[in-house]
Design an enzyme around this catalytic site. Sequence first.
Site, PDB file in Angstrom:
ATOM      1  N   LYS A  79     -51.425   6.511  17.494  1.00  0.00           N
ATOM      2  CA  LYS A  79     -52.138   6.997  18.513  1.00  0.00           C
ATOM      3  C   LYS A  79     -51.691   6.040  19.791  1.00  0.00           C
ATOM      4  O   LYS A  79     -51.255   6.377  21.105  1.00  0.00           O
ATOM      5  CB  LYS A  79     -53.619   7.154  18.411  1.00  0.00           C
ATOM      6  CG  LYS A  79     -54.041   8.359  17.707  1.00  0.00           C
ATOM      7  CD  LYS A  79     -53.189   9.530  18.220  1.00  0.00           C
ATOM      8  CE  LYS A  79     -54.040  10.980  17.465  1.00  0.00           C
ATOM      9  NZ  LYS A  79     -53.596  12.167  17.910  1.00  0.00           N
TER      10      LYS A  79
ATOM     11  N   TYR B  97     -53.343   5.679  11.720  1.00  0.00           N
ATOM     12  CA  TYR B  97     -54.029   6.417  12.906  1.00  0.00           C
ATOM     13  C   TYR B  97     -53.750   5.718  14.289  1.00  0.00           C
ATOM     14  O   TYR B  97     -53.219   6.291  15.130  1.00  0.00           O
ATOM     15  CB  TYR B  97     -55.135   7.113  12.631  1.00  0.00           C
ATOM     16  CG  TYR B  97     -55.844   8.155  13.612  1.00  0.00           C
ATOM     17  CD1 TYR B  97     -55.355   9.375  13.674  1.00  0.00           C
ATOM     18  CD2 TYR B  97     -56.663   7.459  14.334  1.00  0.00           C
ATOM     19  CE1 TYR B  97     -56.166  10.150  14.535  1.00  0.00           C
ATOM     20  CE2 TYR B  97     -57.157   8.643  15.412  1.00  0.00           C
ATOM     21  CZ  TYR B  97     -56.828   9.812  15.426  1.00  0.00           C
ATOM     22  OH  TYR B  97     -57.384  10.704  16.424  1.00  0.00           O
TER      23      TYR B  97
END
Length: 303
Positions: free
Chosen positions: A168, A164
């Site tokens: 990002k 993640y």
Amino acid sequence: MGNFLDGKVVAVTGAGRGIGRAVALACAAEGAKVVVNDYGVSIEGGAPTSEIAEAAVKEIVAAGGEAVAVADDVSTMAGGQRIVDTAVERFGRLDGVVCVAGILRERMLFNMTEEEWDPVVATHLKGTFTVFRAASAVMRRQRSGTLIGFTSGNHQGSVAQANYASAKGGIISLVRSAALGLHKYGVTANCVAPVARTRMSANVPMELKEIGEPEDVAALVVYLLSERARAEKITGQVYTIAGPKIAVWAQPRELRAGYADGAWTPDKIADFLPGTVGTDPMPLLAQLEAMAQAAAAQQRPNA
């Protein structure tokens, strides 16, 4: 109904729930025609259903707005293209895209599998690219438009969400690249790092001291999509919004530099680097060390 986005056409991914839904509803309430995209999957990315996107559209229409649902997978090029094509075919143009779609698969790096890495990066990072890629071609021809990516404070690094955090961080670089590459065509690109109560934030493995609601995030997105933001030439920026707080992140830049007299050698670097160039402290690492020290202190027997 307001008029902050009157006459604009906006596509929002991940718009069936949470922040995406709040963004779609806010855009419609401010006068935009909205393409609501949501593949309708669980937080881990499974069990898709088109009912999620359709429910948001019904809500917008019931409030007097205009919207259309697209239940496509943004991690595919065809899915990203279909979202953009739907906007142009249904409403004649596309003024903004907001890429909120995301999933989580948490695991420590040394245990993370390819099946836990690939879908997260595909949904967040590639899913932003597929929509940006298709939308930027339309906006270039229009000589106007706004791209908005969604990042997270986790782009600084994460203990148990390397997939993640990597995605990002990549989205920030993608947004900055879009801002640079599309500037001469009148297209802006910005990033939002929200802190709000959603099904994803409920899985954050630490207490969030500053947190707001999806509607707070939606207000910022509406502004960034507006002509008022374009008039201020806001592009290539990363903003955090957490309830009453709005913050802007720094642009990457060199902190310190040093130069060798002659060629570098490992010995010369070992003598030079620590005291001259040094390091840039990692705040999250300092927090982890403080937590570890506090835990160790609690476990020590009383003297």
